[in-house]
Enzyme design. Structure first.
Site, PDB file in Angstrom:
ATOM      1  N   GLU A  29      10.577 -12.445 -38.219  1.00 43.10           N
ATOM      2  CA  GLU A  29      11.431 -13.311 -39.030  1.00 43.10           C
ATOM      3  C   GLU A  29      12.702 -13.692 -38.261  1.00 43.10           C
ATOM      4  O   GLU A  29      13.299 -12.855 -37.586  1.00 43.10           O
ATOM      5  CB  GLU A  29      11.790 -12.560 -40.308  1.00 43.10           C
ATOM      6  CG  GLU A  29      12.725 -13.279 -41.251  1.00 43.10           C
ATOM      7  CD  GLU A  29      13.072 -12.434 -42.458  1.00 43.10           C
ATOM      8  OE1 GLU A  29      13.680 -12.982 -43.395  1.00 43.10           O
ATOM      9  OE2 GLU A  29      12.731 -11.231 -42.471  1.00 43.10           O
ATOM     10  N   ASP A  75      17.636   3.938 -33.744  1.00 48.67           N
ATOM     11  CA  ASP A  75      18.534   3.112 -32.917  1.00 48.67           C
ATOM     12  C   ASP A  75      19.379   2.197 -33.797  1.00 48.67           C
ATOM     13  O   ASP A  75      19.548   1.016 -33.497  1.00 48.67           O
ATOM     14  CB  ASP A  75      17.716   2.297 -31.915  1.00 48.67           C
ATOM     15  CG  ASP A  75      18.582   1.737 -30.773  1.00 48.67           C
ATOM     16  OD1 ASP A  75      19.660   2.311 -30.515  1.00 48.67           O
ATOM     17  OD2 ASP A  75      18.184   0.736 -30.163  1.00 48.67           O
ATOM     18  N   LYS A  77      22.507   0.415 -35.007  1.00 54.80           N
ATOM     19  CA  LYS A  77      23.772   0.013 -34.395  1.00 54.80           C
ATOM     20  C   LYS A  77      24.041  -1.433 -34.782  1.00 54.80           C
ATOM     21  O   LYS A  77      23.121  -2.151 -35.223  1.00 54.80           O
ATOM     22  CB  LYS A  77      23.697   0.166 -32.875  1.00 54.80           C
ATOM     23  CG  LYS A  77      22.565  -0.607 -32.224  1.00 54.80           C
ATOM     24  CD  LYS A  77      22.427  -0.259 -30.754  1.00 54.80           C
ATOM     25  CE  LYS A  77      21.259  -1.008 -30.105  1.00 54.80           C
ATOM     26  NZ  LYS A  77      21.048  -0.625 -28.701  1.00 54.80           N
ATOM     27  N   PRO A  78      25.281  -1.917 -34.657  1.00 54.85           N
ATOM     28  CA  PRO A  78      25.616  -3.277 -35.107  1.00 54.85           C
ATOM     29  C   PRO A  78      24.729  -4.385 -34.548  1.00 54.85           C
ATOM     30  O   PRO A  78      24.372  -5.314 -35.303  1.00 54.85           O
ATOM     31  CB  PRO A  78      27.074  -3.431 -34.657  1.00 54.85           C
ATOM     32  CG  PRO A  78      27.624  -2.034 -34.731  1.00 54.85           C
ATOM     33  CD  PRO A  78      26.491  -1.161 -34.258  1.00 54.85           C
ATOM     34  N   ASN A  80      21.657  -4.387 -34.061  1.00 51.90           N
ATOM     35  CA  ASN A  80      20.350  -4.350 -34.714  1.00 51.90           C
ATOM     36  C   ASN A  80      20.421  -4.658 -36.208  1.00 51.90           C
ATOM     37  O   ASN A  80      19.414  -4.544 -36.912  1.00 51.90           O
ATOM     38  CB  ASN A  80      19.691  -2.977 -34.498  1.00 51.90           C
ATOM     39  CG  ASN A  80      19.141  -2.827 -33.102  1.00 51.90           C
ATOM     40  OD1 ASN A  80      18.945  -3.813 -32.393  1.00 51.90           O
ATOM     41  ND2 ASN A  80      18.898  -1.597 -32.690  1.00 51.90           N
ATOM     42  N   ASP A  96      14.590  -4.345 -35.037  1.00 48.26           N
ATOM     43  CA  ASP A  96      14.278  -3.489 -33.892  1.00 48.26           C
ATOM     44  C   ASP A  96      13.847  -2.092 -34.296  1.00 48.26           C
ATOM     45  O   ASP A  96      14.530  -1.106 -34.029  1.00 48.26           O
ATOM     46  CB  ASP A  96      15.460  -3.417 -32.919  1.00 48.26           C
ATOM     47  CG  ASP A  96      15.045  -2.901 -31.550  1.00 48.26           C
ATOM     48  OD1 ASP A  96      13.839  -2.629 -31.375  1.00 48.26           O
ATOM     49  OD2 ASP A  96      15.895  -2.757 -30.674  1.00 48.26           O
TER      50      ASP A  96
END
Length: 220
Positions: A29, A75, A77-78, A80, A96
């Site tokens: 997407e 993982d 984090k900003p 992702n 991710d």
């Protein structure tokens, strides 16, 4: 397979995948507003609480959903956390899941190398560096808590401005309380996020569902 199994409004949808000319491909997407990192940069390095709060609740909703399906992200984090929509109507979607795995199978697969890079250092809990293969939901709780911390303050949860190597700082659990970075934030919210950032996994919220309930109460 992890991404394919996760259908949720706040998780980037897996649309298709296969092999073309000997190369694997994945169709995901599209999110047209960049990432939380991009939004932080546009706003001067941090996101004000009124704007950050709905994004935080969407992110934790996605994580709680994944954990309920026995999947850890590993993982968070900003970069992702992707965004769609406009203005106050931004929709956050976690992306991710490439490092994700079924935590019921932790330690039972040879796919993950012992010395594999453990996500991103600034958002990694100590145990994820010590044994990446055995990462559990409480590790995701730390990483998302560290993400919220950075969203709100523009700073990292670890104080890397020392004479020690960054890896050593993480292994020592050298975290900085949220209110030290910004004393104006609500104490109840700070307490919830600081708990998520406990050095020992047993002291954190055990999974995304528990974290979601505490975060919603603190923001309510």
């Amino acid at each position: 397979e992890c991404t394919k199994a996760l259908r949720h409004p706040n998780i980037v949808a897996f649309l298709d995948g296969g092999n073309f000319d000997g190369k694997f491909y994945f169709l995901l997407e599209y999110c047209d507003q960049g990432s939380v990192s991009d939004l932080m940069a546009k706003l001067g390095g941090r996101i004000p609480l009124p704007q950050a709060a709905p994004l935080m609740l969407q992110a934790i909703d996605a994580l709680a959903f994944a954990h309920a399906k026995d999947i850890v992200h590993r993982d968070m984090k900003p970069p992702n956390l992707l965004l769609s929509g406009e203005g106050g109507g931004l929709i956050l979607k976690v992306s991710d899941f490439g490092l994700a795995k079924d935590f019921r199978l932790a330690g039972m697969s040879g796919v993950t190398e012992i010395d594999m890079a453990a996500g991103t250092l600034a958002y990694a809990p100590r145990e994820q560096l010590l044994n990446f293969r055995f990462t559990l939901p409480a590790s995701d709780v730390f990483s998302l808590g560290a993400t919220f911390y950075t969203m709100l303050t523009g700073a990292k949860v670890y104080d890397f401005d020392t004479a020690k190597e960054p890896l050593e700082v993480v292994l020592e659990g050298r975290t900085v309380p949220l209110l030290t970075r910004d004393p104006a934030l609500p104490p109840k919210l700070a307490a919830v996020i600081d708990r998520a950032l406990s050095v020992e996994a047993k002291d954190r919220q055990e999974n995304g569902g528990v974290f979601k309930a505490e975060l919603a109460a603190a923001l309510g």
